[in-house]
Enzyme design. Structure first.
Site, PDB file in Angstrom:
ATOM      1  N   SER A 195       4.035   2.184   8.450  1.00  0.00           N
ATOM      2  CA  SER A 195       3.780   1.203   7.401  1.00  0.00           C
ATOM      3  C   SER A 195       5.063   0.923   6.660  1.00  0.00           C
ATOM      4  CB  SER A 195       2.747   1.738   6.426  1.00  0.00           C
ATOM      5  OG  SER A 195       1.481   1.479   6.920  1.00  0.00           O
TER       6      SER A 195
ATOM      7  N   ASP B 154       1.188  -7.666   2.379  1.00  0.00           N
ATOM      8  CA  ASP B 154       1.323  -6.230   2.095  1.00  0.00           C
ATOM      9  C   ASP B 154       2.792  -5.816   1.905  1.00  0.00           C
ATOM     10  OD1 ASP B 154       0.831  -3.552   1.824  1.00  0.00           O
ATOM     11  OD2 ASP B 154      -0.451  -3.379   3.592  1.00  0.00           O
TER      12      ASP B 154
ATOM     13  N   HIS C 140       0.823  -1.219   0.000  1.00  0.00           N
ATOM     14  CA  HIS C 140       0.000   0.000   0.000  1.00  0.00           C
ATOM     15  C   HIS C 140       0.850   1.259   0.000  1.00  0.00           C
ATOM     16  CE1 HIS C 140       0.014  -0.003   4.578  1.00  0.00           C
ATOM     17  NE2 HIS C 140      -0.034   1.299   4.395  1.00  0.00           N
TER      18      HIS C 140
HETATM   19  N1  ARG Z   1      -4.944   0.847   7.842  1.00  0.00           N
HETATM   20  C1  ARG Z   1      -3.663   0.943   7.187  1.00  0.00           C
HETATM   21  C2  ARG Z   1      -3.169   2.369   7.266  1.00  0.00           C
HETATM   22  O1  ARG Z   1      -3.660   3.140   8.022  1.00  0.00           O
HETATM   23  C3  ARG Z   1      -3.689   0.435   5.803  1.00  0.00           C
HETATM   24  C4  ARG Z   1      -4.424   1.264   4.798  1.00  0.00           C
HETATM   25  C5  ARG Z   1      -4.337   0.738   3.398  1.00  0.00           C
HETATM   26  N2  ARG Z   1      -5.140  -0.454   3.211  1.00  0.00           N
HETATM   27  C6  ARG Z   1      -6.478  -0.454   2.902  1.00  0.00           C
HETATM   28  N3  ARG Z   1      -7.102  -1.595   2.805  1.00  0.00           N
HETATM   29  N4  ARG Z   1      -7.150   0.646   2.698  1.00  0.00           N
HETATM   30  O2  ARG Z   1      -2.534   2.986   6.453  1.00  0.00           O
HETATM   31  N1  GLU Z   2      -1.398   1.562   7.737  1.00  0.00           N
HETATM   32  C1  GLU Z   2      -0.684   2.568   8.461  1.00  0.00           C
HETATM   33  C2  GLU Z   2       0.303   3.342   7.573  1.00  0.00           C
HETATM   34  O1  GLU Z   2       0.127   3.447   6.393  1.00  0.00           O
HETATM   35  C3  GLU Z   2      -0.020   1.960   9.609  1.00  0.00           C
HETATM   36  C4  GLU Z   2      -1.072   1.545  10.507  1.00  0.00           C
HETATM   37  C5  GLU Z   2      -1.134   2.407  11.723  1.00  0.00           C
HETATM   38  O2  GLU Z   2      -1.690   3.514  11.676  1.00  0.00           O
HETATM   39  O3  GLU Z   2      -0.588   1.900  12.687  1.00  0.00           O
HETATM   40  O4  GLU Z   2       1.226   3.942   8.040  1.00  0.00           O
END
Ligand code: ARG
Ligand code: GLU
Length: 711
Positions: A646, A220, A84
């Site tokens: 991330s 990921d 991502h």
């Molecule tokens: N929750 C993660 C973050 O805050 C991953 C976001 C990307 N993935 C998704 N399925 N939208 O960045």
């Molecule tokens: N998905 C988050 C990012 O893109 C990390 C998840 C979190 O917030 O801990 O940095």
């Protein structure tokens, strides 16, 4: 100031720790955590992690693309980050003929690696404490603007001095809410190439449905390579560039990790707010977040309804759905977590202790009224916060209105506007319109507008809201008329206008009802909200700085960590699962078995690649299988992380790579405000699954050959 510095040094020398797991530590000060880390199982030293005298793990860590973390895993500049995080660059190289998002991409030799203009990675070379120099000539009673001007001036001088001494990019950042300052010497590499990524149904398996959720099965990851000039220095993209030779690359462990094992994450957490007063946490968790969650939930319901009916609409709204849904789910978790943990009450109890402590000595006079001032300020801020929330979540969420807003400047041109300015605006707007209409489905937007304006009217008082709301008699009728009359839902009209724009058209634009709604929203914000909000916030920043200093002075037995600020940090804890609810226990890892259980060819998020199924059926996992014989996919740990982490490496007691951090469990997303070791968990993809996909699934074993694998 001198006295305070001495005190922080004392704090640092006699640390007693917060809960294991909590804390985002400054790598150059890690010697103060070393003892605890080793007691928890670490077998390396603080100096192995961060050193400026010899190579250390920090030399393998980068800030990737300005928003994620990446790590170097070979002496040829090979880099791993999340799928991502690489998504945009993968998307940019994708087309109908080469759909790398859907099918994945693997460069089978260096020549096939794809340049990524605009992508950079940043290495931290050194950091130093410059607090005394930045706060030189600052005293406690200085008016705030005078103080800031002085600080800015000191920083400017210091940067100029450092820049003369080095070739690195120099920046100075506040820590502990402005009580300390550090200078960072960075090196920025801009020739970074895409080497490989799995298909989305591996890299994004579970999609938005599983986002923030455990148990998780997302592969990921994506692979890049950093290039440099012949001397190893940063250089713009060129055929002559060579793979970057890092001072250090990470070793990779194939042993996996057991429950209870020590683990740490090394990366770039973006932002936390761990030292807010109770009133602010309450406002965020119990007022603002629930409203945002409610409004976004209703928008997502409408998206879902249409997306399910029409595959074209599903694709058009996929990315909008993902970005609205990411915050929606996270903030839901914040509210739940804060209340479950009695976060507000715990902060209040602490504030009582703080007040009692402040009252014990005359020298603490500046702390006595802090909490009362916070209470007053946040109370005063509340209507403005609400107005701002409705403005962005209910007003500008209607795509038509924000799109029309992009034409605000063009609607203001006159015969005196230089033609080149107009041409530049037209050029930009053509691009904006093209991408807007590509993913615009008017029936969704109409329904969203009707729903949101009803909510807006219901919630915001008639004497404190954008004026257009007060002209509405019946919402549905109003919205239909708005959508029928505006030109901004009609691509042909917009294109024609941009292609033959004359100054007199500005008036026509200004009279468009959708642009008028936008102007009403922004006018209200400018005239009634912004000024007051900014002045209270500035005062809160001052109070928070003083409160932070007080908390550090009061808790001499505790070592506090500075809030995340997009600088390199080490955070550590244990590999462990958790109990999300009474009667429910989560194991700390998932396996390929779970992917097969989730498989559903009819649901986009759960489609499984035939090749992956084949490997699963043959149990062809090679040396990447766990010793239990299964293929481990993801795991959880009690390590304090946030957005920006991330792609960060999660490492074992020997500093070897175990996996890539990519998410948190939503039950623990309150960790940005308060950390609860019982339920705050980060989620990583197991490095053995990453290597299995590269090697067995994609047949890109030549990449594995570059890496240093510890069996
Ligand atoms: N929750 C993660 C973050 O805050 C991953 C976001 C990307 N993935 C998704 N399925 N939208 O960045
Ligand atoms: N998905 C988050 C990012 O893109 C990390 C998840 C979190 O917030 O801990 O940095």
């Amino acid at each position: 100031m001198k006295r305070f510095r001495l005190l922080t040094i004392l704090l640092v020398l006699f640390p007693a720790f917060l809960f294991a797991g909590e804390g985002m530590w400054i790598p150059m000060l890690l010697q103060y955590n070393e003892k605890e880390m080793q007691e928890m199982g670490m077998r390396i030293t603080a100096d192995d992690i961060y050193s400026i005298n010899h190579s250390s793990l920090k030399d393998a860590i980068v800030l990737f693309g300005g928003g994620c973390t990446g790590e170097i895993v070979s002496d040829q500049g090979l880099l791993l980050t999340n799928h991502h995080c690489g998504y945009d660059y993968i998307q940019r190289h994708s087309s109908v003929e080469h759909d790398y998002l859907t099918n994945g991409f693997w460069a089978m030799n260096r020549g096939e690696e794809l340049p990524c203009p605009g992508l950079s990675v940043i290495f931290l070379r050194e950091m130093r404490d410059v607090t005394e120099k930045v706060l030189y000539n600052i005293n406690v009673d200085m008016p705030e603007d005078e103080r800031q001007a002085k600080i800015d001036e000191n920083i400017k001088k210091l940067i100029a001095k450092f820049e003369k001494e080095t070739d690195y990019k120099v920046s100075i950042k506040p820590f502990f809410l402005g009580n300390e300052y550090y200078v960072l010497f960075n090196e920025i590499y801009t020739d970074v190439r895409l080497v490989g990524c799995p298909p989305s149904n591996i890299g994004k398996f579970g999609g938005d449905t599983d986002n923030w959720v455990w148990p998780r099965h997302t592969g990921d990851f994506s692979v890049f390579r950093v290039y440099a000039d012949k001397n190893g220095h940063p250089a713009a993209y060129s055929d002559d560039n060579v793979p970057y030779k890092p001072a250090k690359h990470l070793d990779i462990s194939l042993k996996g990790a057991e429950e209870g094992d020590f683990a740490f994450v090394f990366g770039y957490p973006a932002r936390t707010n761990e030292y807010l007063p109770a009133v602010a946490v309450d406002q965020e968790a119990n007022l603002i977040d629930p409203i945002t969650v409610d409004l976004r939930g209703k928008v997502l319901d409408i998206y879902n309804q249409y997306q399910e009916q029409d595959p074209k609409v599903r694709i058009q709204y996929a990315s909008k759905h993902a970005s609205i849904g990411n915050g929606w789910k996270k903030w839901m978790g914040v509210t739940e977590g804060i209340n479950h943990f009695h976060g507000v009450e715990k902060k209040q109890a602490f504030e009582q202790d703080f007040y009692d402590w402040a009252m014990q000595s005359r020298s603490r006079y500046m702390y006595v009224n802090l909490i009362r001032q916070f209470d007053k300020n946040y109370k005063e801020l509340e209507p403005y916060q609400l107005a701002y929330t409705y403005l962005s979540e209910a007003g500008l969420r209607t795509e038509l209105i924000s799109f029309a807003g992009r034409f605000a400047r063009l609607s203001e041109v006159t015969k005196d506007t230089p033609q080149e300015d107009i041409d530049r605006m037209l050029h930009q707007l053509k691009g904006t319109s093209e991408s807007f209409f590509k993913d615009y489905y008017e029936p969704i937007d109409r329904d969203v507008a009707k729903m949101l304006l009803k909510e807006y009217l219901k919630a915001q008082p008639a004497d404190f809201r954008p004026s257009f709301l007060n002209d509405i008699k019946e919402v549905n009728e109003y919205v239909d008329k708005l959508f029928d009359k505006t030109m901004f839902t009609d691509q042909a009209k917009v294109t024609a206008l941009l292609d033959n724009f004359k100054v007199k058209d500005a008036k026509k634009l200004a009279n468009d009802p959708a642009l008028q709604v936008y102007q009403s929203l922004m006018g209200f914000f400018r005239n009634e909200v912004h000024g007051k909000m900014a002045s209270i916030t500035a005062d809160n920043d001052r109070l928070r700085r003083i409160y932070m200093k007080g908390q550090m002075e009061m808790q001499t037995e505790k070592r506090l960590f500075p809030d995340a600020n997009f600088t390199l940090r080490v955070t550590y804890g244990k590999i462990e699962g958790f109990k999300p609810q009474d009667g429910k226990t989560y194991r700390h890892f998932t396996t390929l078995e779970g992917i097969m259980q989730k498989e559903n060819p009819d649901i986009y998020d759960y489609v499984v690649e035939p090749r992956l199924k084949e490997l699963y059926n043959k149990k062809d996992y090679g040396r990447y299988a766990d010793k239990d014989g299964t293929m481990h996919v993801a795991f959880t740990a009690s390590v304090h992380t946030t957005g920006g982490n991330s792609g960060s490496p999660i490492l074992n007691a020997d500093g070897q790579l175990l996996g890539l951090n990519f998410d948190r469990c939503w039950e623990g997303t309150m960790s940005d405000l308060i950390y609860d070791p019982d339920i705050c968990r980060n989620i990583s993809v197991d490095i053995r699954y990453v290597l299995f996909i590269i090697d067995k699934f994609a047949g890109a074993g030549h990449l594995i050959d570059e890496m240093t694998i510890v069996e």
